[in-house]
Design a protein around this motif. Structure first.
Motif, PDB file in Angstrom:
ATOM      1  N   GLN A  38      24.992  14.778  20.583  1.00  0.00           N
ATOM      2  CA  GLN A  38      23.847  13.872  20.499  1.00  0.00           C
ATOM      3  C   GLN A  38      23.415  14.309  18.990  1.00  0.00           C
ATOM      4  O   GLN A  38      23.149  15.158  18.660  1.00  0.00           O
ATOM      5  CB  GLN A  38      22.404  14.518  21.109  1.00  0.00           C
ATOM      6  N   ARG A  39      23.892  14.005  18.664  1.00  0.00           N
ATOM      7  CA  ARG A  39      23.209  13.749  16.938  1.00  0.00           C
ATOM      8  C   ARG A  39      21.247  13.715  16.195  1.00  0.00           C
ATOM      9  O   ARG A  39      20.467  13.043  17.060  1.00  0.00           O
ATOM     10  CB  ARG A  39      23.722  13.167  15.950  1.00  0.00           C
ATOM     11  N   PRO A  40      20.994  14.461  15.089  1.00  0.00           N
ATOM     12  CA  PRO A  40      19.695  14.602  15.231  1.00  0.00           C
ATOM     13  C   PRO A  40      19.944  12.738  14.128  1.00  0.00           C
ATOM     14  O   PRO A  40      19.897  12.143  13.850  1.00  0.00           O
ATOM     15  CB  PRO A  40      19.834  15.987  13.569  1.00  0.00           C
ATOM     16  N   ALA A  41      18.080  13.015  14.313  1.00  0.00           N
ATOM     17  CA  ALA A  41      17.035  11.373  13.888  1.00  0.00           C
ATOM     18  C   ALA A  41      16.687  12.503  12.743  1.00  0.00           C
ATOM     19  O   ALA A  41      15.971  13.001  12.551  1.00  0.00           O
ATOM     20  CB  ALA A  41      16.631  11.055  15.252  1.00  0.00           C
ATOM     21  N   PRO A  42      17.579  11.232  11.734  1.00  0.00           N
ATOM     22  CA  PRO A  42      17.242  11.495   9.884  1.00  0.00           C
ATOM     23  C   PRO A  42      15.536  11.801   9.865  1.00  0.00           C
ATOM     24  O   PRO A  42      15.472  12.672   9.215  1.00  0.00           O
ATOM     25  CB  PRO A  42      17.778  10.806   9.658  1.00  0.00           C
TER      26      PRO A  42
END
Length: 305
Positions: A38-42
């Motif tokens: 899961q990638r960070p939400a900017p």
């Protein structure tokens, strides 16, 4: 029996899988550990970005690179994905999966005869070709379940332990439910609950339930092996509640109530205690690395020392 686990890149899911797969091996099955990201939400709120850093970033960016730099995996501790692959070569299949729904990946599961699947905090949405792959026969319910950190159907969505604490619930827990194409809506297979401790953070309350969550997985593996099916019950739609990420007003309510998403000291201690032997040189070294790394982040005081 070959069993796939779709594993998120967070501490909780890795604790669960590290605890579960040796017992699945002992039962004579072959675990397929399919690690996802899961990638960070900017645009996430600062508190959620900080949670992401501690819950996910430190594991991939610090703990696993350090463990993988050692001459050999540390026996008797939890392992990195690479460490599992090295120590259990031939007994466990370890994969990094970018897209769980890709035709090539689904075809590889079919070619390997992987017939049972579990999601452990995997944030990718599962689509029909993958779900249908786990049906033991045409028209049968799939042997594909999600280990959801929350009591269903009241607490669908994300960060449901935080929502439970915001609502003043007496308990929270994990629900094992069948995967379908809707989020957290498939029929319930089993649930485990424990009292919430409001003296602990949200993350610590979730960690306190790792053991019963693992038991849910193992019981479902045993049932699939013995019967070739699971017995569940539909969720009551009228009781359903779905929660997305915490917004600013939610976080301010948590702050006023004295509820912490996580405590830095507890996260670093959990990482050191889980992945290195007690009072070992490796543990001291990892603790020092983590302390140095987190103490240099803006606004963060040293967490271990």
């Amino acid at each position: 029996m070959r069993v796939a686990f779709f594993v998120g890149n967070d501490v909780t899911s890795h604790l669960i899988v590290n605890q579960a797969f040796p017992r699945i091996l002992e039962a004579g099955h072959t675990p397929y550990l399919c690690y996802t990201r899961q990638r960070p939400a900017p645009r996430a709120e600062p508190e959620l970005r900080e949670l992401f850093h501690y819950e996910r970033g430190l594991l991939d960016g610090c703990v696993y690179p350090y463990l993988d730099s050692l001459p050999a995996p540390l026996h008797g501790t939890f392992l990195s994905p690479a460490g599992i692959a090295r120590l259990h070569r031939g007994a466990v299949v370890v994969r990094s999966v970018e897209d769980v729904n890709s035709p090539e990946f689904v075809a590889s599961l079919a070619a390997d005869g992987v017939g049972v699947g579990f999601s452990v905090r995997c944030y990718q949405k599962f689509r029909l070709p993958l779900i249908a792959h786990f049906s033991p026969e045409a028209g049968a319910e799939p042997l594909f379940a999600n280990l959801h950190p929350g009591i269903l159907p009241q607490y669908r969505g994300v960060l449901t332990f935080a929502r439970s604490m915001l609502h003043g619930e007496a308990e929270a827990g994990f629900t094992l439910h069948r995967v379908d194409e809707d989020w957290d809506a498939g029929e319930i297979l089993a649930t485990c609950t424990r009292p919430l401790d409001y003296g602990l953070s949200v993350l610590e309350n979730m960690w306190a339930q790792v053991d019963p969550a693992v038991d849910l997985l193992l019981a479902a593996v045993d049932e699939a092996a013995a019967l070739g099916r699971w017995t569940g019950r539909p969720q009551q739609a009228e009781l359903a509640g779905y929660y997305s990420h915490l917004d600013r007003s939610d976080l301010e309510r948590m702050s006023r109530a004295g509820i912490d998403l996580m405590r830095p000291q507890s996260v670093l201690a959990k990482l050191v205690d889980s992945f290195t032997p007690p009072d070992s040189p490796e543990g001291l070294r990892l603790g020092g690395i983590l302390t140095g790394l987190t103490s240099r982040r803006p606004g963060m005081a040293p967490a271990l020392g």
